[in-house]
Design a protein around this motif. Structure first.
Motif, short mmCIF file in Angstrom:
data_model
loop_
_atom_site.label_atom_id
_atom_site.label_comp_id
_atom_site.label_asym_id
_atom_site.label_seq_id
_atom_site.Cartn_x
_atom_site.Cartn_y
_atom_site.Cartn_z
N LEU A 107 0.83 -1.21 0.00
CA LEU A 107 0.00 0.00 0.00
C LEU A 107 0.86 1.25 0.00
N VAL A 108 1.87 1.29 0.84
CA VAL A 108 2.76 2.47 0.90
C VAL A 108 3.52 2.64 -0.41
N ALA A 109 3.98 1.55 -0.98
CA ALA A 109 4.69 1.64 -2.26
C ALA A 109 3.79 2.23 -3.34
N ILE A 132 0.02 1.87 -12.20
CA ILE A 132 0.80 1.09 -11.23
C ILE A 132 0.34 1.42 -9.81
N SER A 133 0.18 2.71 -9.54
CA SER A 133 -0.24 3.14 -8.21
C SER A 133 -1.61 2.60 -7.86
N GLN A 134 -2.57 2.71 -8.78
CA GLN A 134 -3.92 2.23 -8.51
C GLN A 134 -3.93 0.72 -8.32
N GLY A 135 -3.13 0.00 -9.10
CA GLY A 135 -3.06 -1.44 -8.94
C GLY A 135 -2.57 -1.86 -7.57
N LEU A 136 -1.57 -1.13 -7.05
CA LEU A 136 -1.03 -1.46 -5.73
C LEU A 136 -1.95 -1.01 -4.61
N THR A 137 -2.46 0.21 -4.69
CA THR A 137 -3.23 0.76 -3.58
C THR A 137 -4.64 0.20 -3.51
#
Length: 444
Positions: A101-103, A133-138
């Motif tokens: 989540l932080v990444a 990438i951000s949306q996929g992780l978060t």
């Protein structure tokens, strides 16, 4: 039996004397669950900053005239998010949910700055790779963490709350950025909101969010399979390849959910990339386009507060099929309408149909997948679902360039109706009230 190729959830270490024992449930984990709802609202806000402004930016500031070229930002966003969704589940099993989540938030920080300073469309494309990438992780991680916390009994409600927060924020941000663009121009004012969201999301995730992987281990320890034993392999340790095949093709409920998710986001990609252009061509102002761009995810977001809970009471299958058909009707109305009022009505219908589908699909995945590989199954499902953005951008762009925007809308409407038929024919009911663990066998 194939030896698992990736690490499984190890046994829970002996509990110390300090913290109270972990419990599953929405009420038992209310504080952490609420915090994750807030974090996911910020995740949605990062997406919402683009919904009204970016299609108009491509046309008016960068001179993109071909629909296919204008939709490239959605294409790369969808590809990046889909691929990252697939990886996020494995990473969260291996390293924990919170680091992932932080990444994701660290990757999000440059996005609004790139959009503000972009001297060419290539910068916008790069920003949307980072956003995907951000949306996929978060977003993937907040989904997994909420499933971890609540356990099986109220999974539909939990997904409804999660998706309502995310898409409610998409709607509100689309509306606000539309008004900011009308008052102050397409740049930089609308994207200043994204800077604030990224700062808040990173801070809360790094400081206040707690790890939830132990909750998944707790559920795995008490997981009881349903059925007659013919599919017991679904409850054992599976390799990454086996999880991919079961979620994508072999398991009827999982694969039906995956294709419905893909088609759902295919039509969302159309709504994001082409509908603002359709509305602008009819002479609507940027602020009115912003209202339409916000109305669809607003009904979608708020509606999930009801539909997620209803799927816990009524079951998943027919909620999903009916939602796909309602979306198809809404798209058909958009294709034939030419007034603000008619488009507003259709946008509301589209949001209602999506609300019926979105949390229910995630809940169905959670119903069937064993806790030991559920995070990976969620990742595979979200790979297909968000791959729909890329498929939608390509399909809608090609059809719009060849036959016009309305023809593209009709094409996507037909595909959405067909997807509902697939669910009706292939999917079995995955959840019955009172049965709170395991997996329901398909009815023959």
């Amino acid at each position: 039996m194939t030896t698992p190729a990736s690490p499984q959830l190890p046994p829970t270490p002996p509990a110390g004397a300090g913290p109270r024992p972990l419990q599953l449930g929405l009420r038992q984990n209310a504080a952490q669950f609420t915090l994750l709802v807030v974090v996911n609202a910020l995740v949605g806000g990062m997406l919402g900053q683009e919904r009204t402004v970016l299609p108009l930016l491509g046309e008016r500031e960068f001179g993109l005239t071909a629909y296919t070229a204008g939709l490239t930002f959605i294409l790369v966003f969808g590809l990046a998010k889909a691929a990252t969704n697939y990886v996020a589940g494995t990473l969260s099993d291996r390293h924990g949910r919170k680091p992932v989540l932080v990444a994701g938030w660290l990757v999000a920080v440059p996005v609004p700055l790139l959009l503000i300073w972009a001297p060419s469309w290539g910068w916008v494309i790069f920003a949307n790779v980072l956003l995907g990438i951000s949306q996929g992780l978060t977003w993937s991680t907040t989904v997994i963490m909420k499933i971890d916390l609540v356990g099986p009994a109220r999974r539909g409600l939990a997904m409804g709350l999660n998706e309502a927060a995310g898409y409610g924020a998409v709607a509100l941000t689309a509306l606000v950025t539309g008004y900011l663009a009308e008052a102050y121009g397409l740049r930089p004012a609308p994207f200043l909101v994204g800077i604030a969201f990224a700062a808040l999301g990173l801070g809360l995730s790094a400081v206040a969010v707690s790890e939830t992987r132990e909750h998944a281990r707790l559920e795995a320890g008490s997981h009881v399979a349903r059925g007659d034993g013919r599919h017991d392999h679904l409850h054992e340790g599976l390799s990454d390849r086996e999880v991919f095949l079961q979620t994508s093709l072999r398991e009827p409920a999982l694969s039906s959910a995956s294709q419905a998710g893909l088609v759902n986001n295919l039509n969302d990609g159309l709504a994001w990339g082409l509908l603002p252009i359709l509305f602008a061509g009819a002479g609507l102002s940027v602020s009115r386009i912003g209202i339409l761009a916000a109305l669809y995810p607003a009904v979608w977001g708020v509606g999930q507060l009801l539909t997620g809970a209803l799927s816990d009471r009524w079951g998943r299958k027919w909620m999903i099929a009916a939602g796909m058909w309602l979306q198809a009707v809404a798209l058909a109305i958009i294709a034939v309408a030419d007034t603000f009022g008619a488009w507003a009505f259709a946008a509301a219908l589209l949001g209602a149909g999506t609300a019926m589908v979105y949390p229910t699909l995630l809940a169905a995945i959670g119903d069937v997948a064993h806790p030991a590989w559920r995070a990976r199954s969620v990742g595979v499902y979200r790979l297909w679902r968000d791959g729909g953005f890329a498929v939608g951008a390509l399909l809608a762009g090609v059809v719009a360039d060849a036959l016009g925007v309305r023809a593209a809308v009709w094409t996507v409407a037909a595909l959405t109706a067909a997807s509902g038929v697939v669910v009706a024919v292939r999917m079995y009911e995955t959840h019955h009230p009172g049965r709170q663990t395991g997996r329901e066998e398909p009815r023959r």
